[in-house]
Design an enzyme around this catalytic site. Structure first.
Site, PDB file in Angstrom:
ATOM      1  N   GLU A 275       0.834  -1.203   0.000  1.00 53.17           N
ATOM      2  CA  GLU A 275       0.000   0.000   0.000  1.00 53.17           C
ATOM      3  C   GLU A 275       0.870   1.255   0.000  1.00 53.17           C
ATOM      4  O   GLU A 275       1.863   1.333   0.724  1.00 53.17           O
ATOM      5  CB  GLU A 275      -0.891  -0.005   1.238  1.00 53.17           C
ATOM      6  CG  GLU A 275      -1.735   1.242   1.432  1.00 53.17           C
ATOM      7  CD  GLU A 275      -2.445   1.267   2.772  1.00 53.17           C
ATOM      8  OE1 GLU A 275      -3.402   2.055   2.912  1.00 53.17           O
ATOM      9  OE2 GLU A 275      -2.049   0.498   3.677  1.00 53.17           O
ATOM     10  N   LYS A 339      -9.805   2.203  -2.896  1.00 51.92           N
ATOM     11  CA  LYS A 339     -10.218   1.624  -1.618  1.00 51.92           C
ATOM     12  C   LYS A 339     -11.638   2.044  -1.258  1.00 51.92           C
ATOM     13  O   LYS A 339     -11.977   3.232  -1.255  1.00 51.92           O
ATOM     14  CB  LYS A 339      -9.236   2.044  -0.519  1.00 51.92           C
ATOM     15  CG  LYS A 339      -9.490   1.361   0.806  1.00 51.92           C
ATOM     16  CD  LYS A 339      -8.407   1.740   1.821  1.00 51.92           C
ATOM     17  CE  LYS A 339      -8.603   1.022   3.131  1.00 51.92           C
ATOM     18  NZ  LYS A 339      -7.572   1.402   4.127  1.00 51.92           N
ATOM     19  N   CYS A 389      -5.161  -2.584   3.069  1.00 54.29           N
ATOM     20  CA  CYS A 389      -5.039  -2.439   4.522  1.00 54.29           C
ATOM     21  C   CYS A 389      -6.135  -3.232   5.237  1.00 54.29           C
ATOM     22  O   CYS A 389      -6.315  -4.410   5.002  1.00 54.29           O
ATOM     23  CB  CYS A 389      -5.049  -0.964   4.913  1.00 54.29           C
ATOM     24  SG  CYS A 389      -4.594  -0.653   6.628  1.00 54.29           S
TER      25      CYS A 389
END
Length: 520
Positions: A275, A339, A389
């Site tokens: 990430e 995301k 994440c």
């Protein structure tokens, strides 16, 4: 009000729950962790029950989520006192669930012969499911995660999801409590209706555990039949305080290039960077973007990397997204995933006006914008569902990617802001369940660890340590058939919720009938 012994018992349950999770990993204690709390709840009113549950939950969540203070204080710019207060506040909010569990358990059990081995797990699972989705959702420290190394048992997650494992673990505490009440000399208090359901229920529970172990052992013996994929993971180990410092920009890029060249010796089909691996806005900073694309052509393999992207709609100024970008061997952008489930206080600040002293922990101007599409990235080797994440902790979100055709799950993350706490280990343990639930392998690329590979049976093939550079590679097989859980979702959790509602309604009906008879 509860006495000292009751307070000690409730606190003991909280401590036992903590011991079941990483870093302690004493997973057998989770099977009896709720027993002290259940004994503390005996003969208590609703207010005392709620308080004892709140206490047990506070110890439980404070012990498993203590790392929140570290992230807030060191990387969120939150003063030490406020970071500790926010940790306490979060623990108290989450402990409301155990408080409600205790209150409902006591309400249903009062003057009732319903065995605790039924009441305890259905209430526990119901509240865990609600916690997964209520508000923004925060399904951390779900009871079943404590069993992530108990592979023969947790294979049932491909049918029940994580909640089935939580059910068995919680039911064991209920059974122990029931058996203690059935001890010679005490059984008469409940009459035959208590003795028979308690004994029969314990027998059924043992059968369920044995069947789960047989099922799991069989699944572990099966061989994956999906196509082979040689995957490589790059762990840059970039310190959080230099990650976005312009003075170190070139050093960060060169670190990833160097480690990537090392990984090429294993001839990977594709590579994964973590990430926000790029210390610039990909596509916006033209010279640095071109540099990465030129390097991509040299390595001649697919590369999935994390980057901040600039998004601009009609008549709007540019806003940022936390994204994953798939590059072809020719240096073309094949696919982009933005995301969807953003981290509160990490990527945006809820209630900003009420918390003016709190800033985001991710260095960027303004809040990130939320992605809308569950993008499945297509490659010649696999269809990739990418989670960024902590998205990996949401079973429903991950399941959607696999339902959309993903045969491989990739989770790219930056765990630097967790430091040397239990959080990276806890995150990694949750990824084990996403692999089992959907019967697809997981590739995890982290900035500072833990990076690694998990097969579709939840076996950890390889993993890195924290705060080291790493270039890992492994051969994995993509998923072939969709599991029951992938196809139908949280049917088991819905069943538990239905039973819990029926138990509460039954108790209300009995109480109302008793009240009416007393009036007459």
């Amino acid at each position: 009000m509860p006495g000292k012994i009751d307070i000690l018992l409730a606190s003991a349950s909280g401590v036992l729950l903590v011991l079941g999770f990483p870093l302690f990993n004493i997973y057998p204690v989770a099977w009896i962790a709720l027993v002290p709390l259940l004994f503390a709840l005996r003969h208590k009113n609703s207010r005392s029950s709620f308080f004892l549950g709140l206490l047990a939950g506070f110890v439980y969540f404070l012990g498993t989520l203590y790392w929140v203070y570290h992230s807030m204080y060191y990387y969120g710019g939150v003063p030490l006192v406020f970071s500790i207060l926010l940790l306490i506040l979060l623990s108290l909010i989450l402990s409301l669930y155990t408080g409600i569990f205790s209150m409902l358990f006591n309400f249903i059990s009062l003057h009732s012969s319903v065995p605790a081995l039924l009441t305890v797990p259905v209430l526990w699972v119901t509240l865990e499911y609600i916690r997964t989705y209520a508000l923004t959702g925060f399904p951390w420290s779900i009871l079943g995660y404590s069993q992530y190394t108990f592979l023969p048992l947790i294979q049932i997650a491909d049918i029940t999801g994580i909640y089935g494992v939580s059910f068995l673990v919680a039911a064991c505490s209920g059974a122990v409590y029931d058996m203690a009440r059935l001890w010679p000399g005490k059984a008469k208090q409940g009459g035959p209706f208590l003795r028979w359901p308690g004994a029969a229920g314990t027998t059924v529970l043992l059968c369920l555990i044995i069947l789960s172990l047989f099922y799991g052992t069989g699944k572990l013996r099966e061989n994956d039949e999906g196509p082979k994929i040689r995957a490589g993971v790059i762990q840059g180990n970039i310190a959080q305080d230099v990650k976005w410092d312009a003075r170190f920009q070139r050093d960060v890029i060169e670190t990833y290039k160097r480690l990537t060249m090392t990984a090429l010796s294993d001839n990977p089909d594709m590579l994964f960077w973590p990430e926000s691996a790029l210390p610039f806005v990909f596509g916006y900073d033209k010279p640095l973007t071109e540099d990465i694309l030129t390097f991509q052509k040299q390595i001649d393999t697919h590369l999935l990397l994390g980057s901040v992207l600039a998004k601009k709609g009609q008549g709007e100024k540019a806003r940022l997204s936390n994204s994953a970008v798939l590059l072809s061997p020719e240096g073309r952008v094949l696919s982009v995933y933005d995301k969807i489930h953003l981290v509160p206080f990490g990527e945006y600040v809820p209630l900003k006006k009420l918390l003016p002293f709190v800033d985001k922990m991710v260095t960027a101007i303004g809040d990130f914008i939320r992605g809308e599409e569950h993008t499945v990235m297509d490659t010649p080797f696999a269809k990739i569902g990418n989670l960024i994440c902590y998205e990996i902790i949401f079973p429903g979100l991950v399941r959607t990617f696999v339902r959309n055709g993903a045969t491989l799950l990739a989770t790219i993350t930056n765990d630097a802001w967790f430091g040397r706490t239990a959080a990276p280990y806890q995150l990694f343990s949750m990824a084990v369940f996403r692999a089992i639930e959907n019967r697809v392998p997981v590739v995890r690329a982290a900035n500072t660890g833990i990076s690694g590979f998990i097969d579709s049976r939840g076996r950890i093939i390889q993993e890195s340590t924290l705060f080291v550079e790493a270039a890992l590679s492994a051969e994995i097989r993509g998923g072939v058939e969709k599991s029951f859980y992938t196809k139908y979702g949280d049917v088991f959790a819905a069943l538990c919720i239905s039973i819990a509602v029926l138990l509460v309604l039954h108790r209300l009906f009995v109480e109302r009938g008793t009240h009416n008879r007393e009036i007459k």
